[in-house]
Design an enzyme around this catalytic site. Structure first.
Site, PDB file in Angstrom:
ATOM      1  N   SER A   1      23.787  46.239 -35.392  1.00 12.90           N
ATOM      2  CA  SER A   1      23.009  46.042 -35.076  1.00 12.90           C
ATOM      3  C   SER A   1      22.702  44.760 -35.665  1.00 12.90           C
ATOM      4  O   SER A   1      23.540  43.923 -35.866  1.00 12.90           O
ATOM      5  CB  SER A   1      21.564  46.798 -34.320  1.00 12.90           C
TER       6      SER A   1
ATOM      7  N   GLU B   1       9.055  46.812 -28.774  1.00 10.12           N
ATOM      8  CA  GLU B   1       8.631  47.182 -30.118  1.00 10.12           C
ATOM      9  C   GLU B   1       8.673  45.868 -30.958  1.00 10.12           C
ATOM     10  O   GLU B   1       8.788  44.532 -30.444  1.00 10.12           O
ATOM     11  CB  GLU B   1       9.468  47.264 -30.760  1.00 10.12           C
ATOM     12  N   ALA B   2       7.708  45.782 -31.406  1.00 11.82           N
ATOM     13  CA  ALA B   2       6.782  44.346 -32.242  1.00 11.82           C
ATOM     14  C   ALA B   2       8.214  43.287 -32.998  1.00 11.82           C
ATOM     15  O   ALA B   2       8.623  42.100 -33.263  1.00 11.82           O
ATOM     16  CB  ALA B   2       5.943  44.626 -33.838  1.00 11.82           C
TER      17      ALA B   2
ATOM     18  N   ARG C   1       5.831  56.351 -41.831  1.00 19.59           N
ATOM     19  CA  ARG C   1       6.542  57.752 -41.421  1.00 19.59           C
ATOM     20  C   ARG C   1       8.416  57.472 -41.340  1.00 19.59           C
ATOM     21  O   ARG C   1       8.470  56.353 -41.863  1.00 19.59           O
ATOM     22  CB  ARG C   1       6.578  57.061 -40.024  1.00 19.59           C
ATOM     23  N   PRO C   2       9.059  58.792 -41.830  1.00 24.00           N
ATOM     24  CA  PRO C   2      10.598  58.186 -42.331  1.00 24.00           C
ATOM     25  C   PRO C   2      11.033  57.763 -40.872  1.00 24.00           C
ATOM     26  O   PRO C   2      10.607  57.586 -39.980  1.00 24.00           O
ATOM     27  CB  PRO C   2      10.902  60.030 -41.681  1.00 24.00           C
TER      28      PRO C   2
ATOM     29  N   GLY D   1      14.486  56.034 -38.681  1.00 20.61           N
ATOM     30  CA  GLY D   1      15.078  57.287 -38.181  1.00 20.61           C
ATOM     31  C   GLY D   1      16.539  57.135 -38.396  1.00 20.61           C
ATOM     32  O   GLY D   1      17.477  57.324 -37.437  1.00 20.61           O
TER      33      GLY D   1
ATOM     34  N   ARG E   1       9.016  54.682 -44.579  1.00 17.74           N
ATOM     35  CA  ARG E   1       8.399  52.930 -44.098  1.00 17.74           C
ATOM     36  C   ARG E   1       6.515  53.507 -44.075  1.00 17.74           C
ATOM     37  O   ARG E   1       6.285  53.778 -43.677  1.00 17.74           O
ATOM     38  CB  ARG E   1       8.668  52.573 -42.584  1.00 17.74           C
TER      39      ARG E   1
HETATM   40  C1  16G Z   1      16.499  51.950 -33.983  1.00 18.31           C
HETATM   41  C2  16G Z   1      16.211  51.607 -32.194  1.00 18.31           C
HETATM   42  C3  16G Z   1      15.111  50.617 -32.333  1.00 18.31           C
HETATM   43  C4  16G Z   1      13.812  51.123 -33.392  1.00 18.31           C
HETATM   44  C5  16G Z   1      14.631  51.291 -34.900  1.00 18.31           C
HETATM   45  C6  16G Z   1      13.641  52.130 -35.682  1.00 18.31           C
HETATM   46  C7  16G Z   1      16.887  51.730 -30.560  1.00 18.31           C
HETATM   47  C8  16G Z   1      18.115  51.228 -29.412  1.00 18.31           C
HETATM   48  N1  16G Z   1      17.078  51.372 -31.590  1.00 18.31           N
HETATM   49  O1  16G Z   1      17.117  50.478 -33.957  1.00 18.31           O
HETATM   50  O2  16G Z   1      14.651  51.154 -31.202  1.00 18.31           O
HETATM   51  O3  16G Z   1      12.504  50.064 -33.592  1.00 18.31           O
HETATM   52  O4  16G Z   1      15.589  51.775 -34.494  1.00 18.31           O
HETATM   53  O5  16G Z   1      13.873  52.710 -36.449  1.00 18.31           O
HETATM   54  O6  16G Z   1      16.699  52.890 -30.596  1.00 18.31           O
HETATM   55  P1  16G Z   1      13.711  52.979 -38.256  1.00 18.31           P
HETATM   56  O7  16G Z   1      13.883  54.063 -37.925  1.00 18.31           O
HETATM   57  O8  16G Z   1      15.080  52.687 -39.033  1.00 18.31           O
HETATM   58  O9  16G Z   1      12.194  52.291 -38.473  1.00 18.31           O
HETATM   59 MG    MG Z   2      20.163  45.621 -32.179  1.00 18.88          MG
END
Ligand code: 16G
Ligand code: MG
Length: 551
Positions: A69, A379-380, A504-505, A507, A513
């Site tokens: 991505s 999502e924002a 939040r941690p 993912g 974050r």
């Molecule tokens: C991934 C998620 C996205 C989310 C982001 C958060 C999918 C397909 N994509 O890119 O929706 O906003 O993770 O990332 O689910 P973070 O947990 O590192 O903040």
């Molecule tokens: Mg993407």
């Protein structure tokens, strides 16, 4: 057909794809994602898992997307797509993690046998998969490891080549609905472009053609897809493609793309000589499932129109169409957001519609949106789509409008269900959706932006030794662990006018974050910095780095 695992074949192919001993893999929010150079064994094993998932679902086609991505170019990743084009079922995320971490080929076979047992997989069923990759240099090598996984299971596979993530999701749904009453479309890339461009043309028929739109393709796979789409759109809309260098090393997502714009709240430097005041532009991310719009005002000041602004624009438009169609009492529109949604957007939407807040990650938003007749989720960060429930789709086809205005509104709603990719957020489909609304409303970027005024906000991240020590509740808006930290955060928030902040941690990365917003820019920045400081002090440890600047 074999009713036990072909262990010899798995063993010999697995020996070609040994697991690196020092790495623990995890199927996270967006599948496996890490440095591309470490993922060979994971891809091989995902090939096997995809085949098993297909067998488990009676041979229905499973999708596999190789992408990281918006991440930097050296990263890569892989995720599985379930038959209706949606994210992999949660229980299988755990299976995938376990299998990816088996240390040797014989441990792998043992883990696979245990999955076959616990998930009660009938191995005599066929296995069908379709797969694609983005433009990353590590892609071809990883795809060949994936293909070894298919080979190990004698799965029937279809290579969709280099494609955007949403196109792969589209293909999965088309393949699995082919020839049924619920046929989603022609299962080819051409089918996708035709479906989008045809419905776009229907929706803007009779409206003034929009001025050309600048599209920042993040130097990724979106460049290829947007080029195709541009041809199908013809005179209906002109896309001016920028950042299309898909073979230049290091260019992918570098100082461009949706994530760059959203996080830095800036114009990609490469567009500074291209974008003129008043002109609309948008950025895709590296696999074209996120979209952020923006424009420069008369004074050359940058204004961003993020996922929240898209949700507001689109939801209001759909509500209006439903009303004009005379279906107000029968079709309820709702919105799903996450804690990252700007407070001003939530207020704007709540005054008009039911709004639900869920944890980060597409699967949470998608599932919550499925509960509405029409569920708008964004999502924002620019990932989102609109879901029309099956009864709603049926209602739209059966409905007998009683006036020409009603009939036009129903036709528009039906075309929207075709324009919008209902499997997952899709930057190109969302872009056309936005263009439709702008054309109908005769809105410029500035008029769209004035629906509500964003509260100044800031994102920060803190490296911590153990992000799992951070646990949240209330759709990630409050911390339950480490104990006491939330109280300290609350005390800080109370000192800022319009202050809101949460922790939040991540993912997808080994970080925690921090989000903060407040009535004033300087206050939002300060609040984010101070909450990040609290997180750092709490987490401590050698690996931690005190935030000095925003990332
Ligand atoms: C991934 C998620 C996205 C989310 C982001 C958060 C999918 C397909 N994509 O890119 O929706 O906003 O993770 O990332 O689910 P973070 O947990 O590192 O903040
Ligand atoms: Mg993407």
């Amino acid at each position: 057909m074999a009713s036990s695992l072909p262990t010899k074949l798995i063993q010999s192919l697995s020996d070609l794809h040994p697991k690196p001993s020092h790495i623990h893999f995890q199927y996270g929010t967006a599948g496996f994602r890490t440095l591309g150079s470490t993922l060979d064994s994971v891809l091989f094993r995902v090939g096997i898992i995809a085949a098993l998932r297909s067998k488990k679902l009676d041979g229905r086609t499973i999708g596999v997307m190789v992408t990281a991505s918006h991440n930097p170019e050296p990263d890569n990743g892989v995720k599985l797509v379930d038959p209706r084009g949606e994210m992999l079922e949660a229980a299988w995320e755990g299976h995938a993690t376990t299998i990816s971490n088996a240390s040797t080929s014989s441990d792998l076979i043992e883990a696979l046998e245990s999955l076959v047992q616990t998930a009660k997989i009938d191995l005599s069923k066929p296995a069908n998969v379709v797969y694609a990759r983005d433009t990353r240099p590590s892609g071809p090598g990883l795809v060949s490891a994936l293909e070894d996984g298919f080979k190990a299971m004698s799965a029937t596979s279809r290579n969709a080549g280099v494609a955007t993530t949403p196109i792969l999701h589209y293909l999965v749904k088309c393949i699995n609905t082919k020839g049924t009453k619920y046929s989603y479309g022609d299962d080819s890339e051409e089918g996708y472009y035709r479906k989008l461009s045809t419905s776009y043309k229907k929706l803007v028929a009779g409206k003034a053609v929009q001025p050309p739109l600048i599209v920042d393709c993040a130097n990724g796979v979106g460049a290829l897809a947007a080029e195709q789409l541009n041809e199908y759109l013809g005179d209906a809309l002109q896309l001016v493609l920028e950042n299309t260098s898909i073979t230049t090393p290091g260019a992918l997502n570098n100082a461009c793309g949706a994530d760059y714009v959203k996080v830095s709240q800036k114009l990609p430097p490469s567009l500074s000589s291209v974008l003129k005041p008043g002109q609309r532009a948008c950025s895709l991310d590296g696999d074209a499932d996120r979209l952020i719009y923006y424009y420069l005002d008369d004074r050359g000041v940058f204004h961003m129109l993020d996922g929240d602004k898209i949700a507001a624009l689109v939801a209001a438009f759909i509500v209006e169409l439903v009303k004009v169609a005379g279906l107000e009492d029968q079709i309820k529109v709702g919105v799903v957001q996450t804690a990252y949604a700007n407070g001003a957007s939530t207020r704007y939407l709540q005054e008009r519609l039911p709004v639900k807040c869920v944890p980060t990650g597409v699967k949470h938003l998608h599932h919550a949106a499925e509960r509405y007749n029409v569920g708008v989720y964004f999502e924002a960060n620019g990932h989102g789509t609109v879901l029309f429930s099956q009864p709603t789709l049926d209602k739209l086809t059966e409905y007998q409008p009683s006036t020409p205005a009603q009939s036009r509104a129903v036709e528009h709603l039906v075309s929207l269900t075709e324009l919008i990719n209902q499997t997952v957020g899709d930057a190109l489909s969302d872009m056309l959706l936005v263009e439709v609304v702008l054309a109908h409303k005769s809105y410029s970027g500035e008029e769209w932006n004035s629906l509500y005024v964003d509260l100044p906000n800031r994102l920060a991240k803190v490296s911590v030794p153990n992000r799992n020590a951070f646990r949240t509740e209330d759709a990630e808006r409050r911390l339950v662990s480490p104990p006491g930290l939330q109280t300290k955060i609350d005390e800080l928030i109370n000192r800022y006018q319009g202050g809101r902040s949460f922790v939040r941690p991540s993912g997808t990365e080994d970080v925690v974050r921090v989000y903060a917003e407040a009535a004033l820019r300087t206050q939002a920045d300060e609040l984010a910095m101070r909450v990040a400081g609290l997180v750092y002090d709490e987490a401590g440890g050698e690996a931690a780095s005190r935030p000095k600047e925003f990332l």
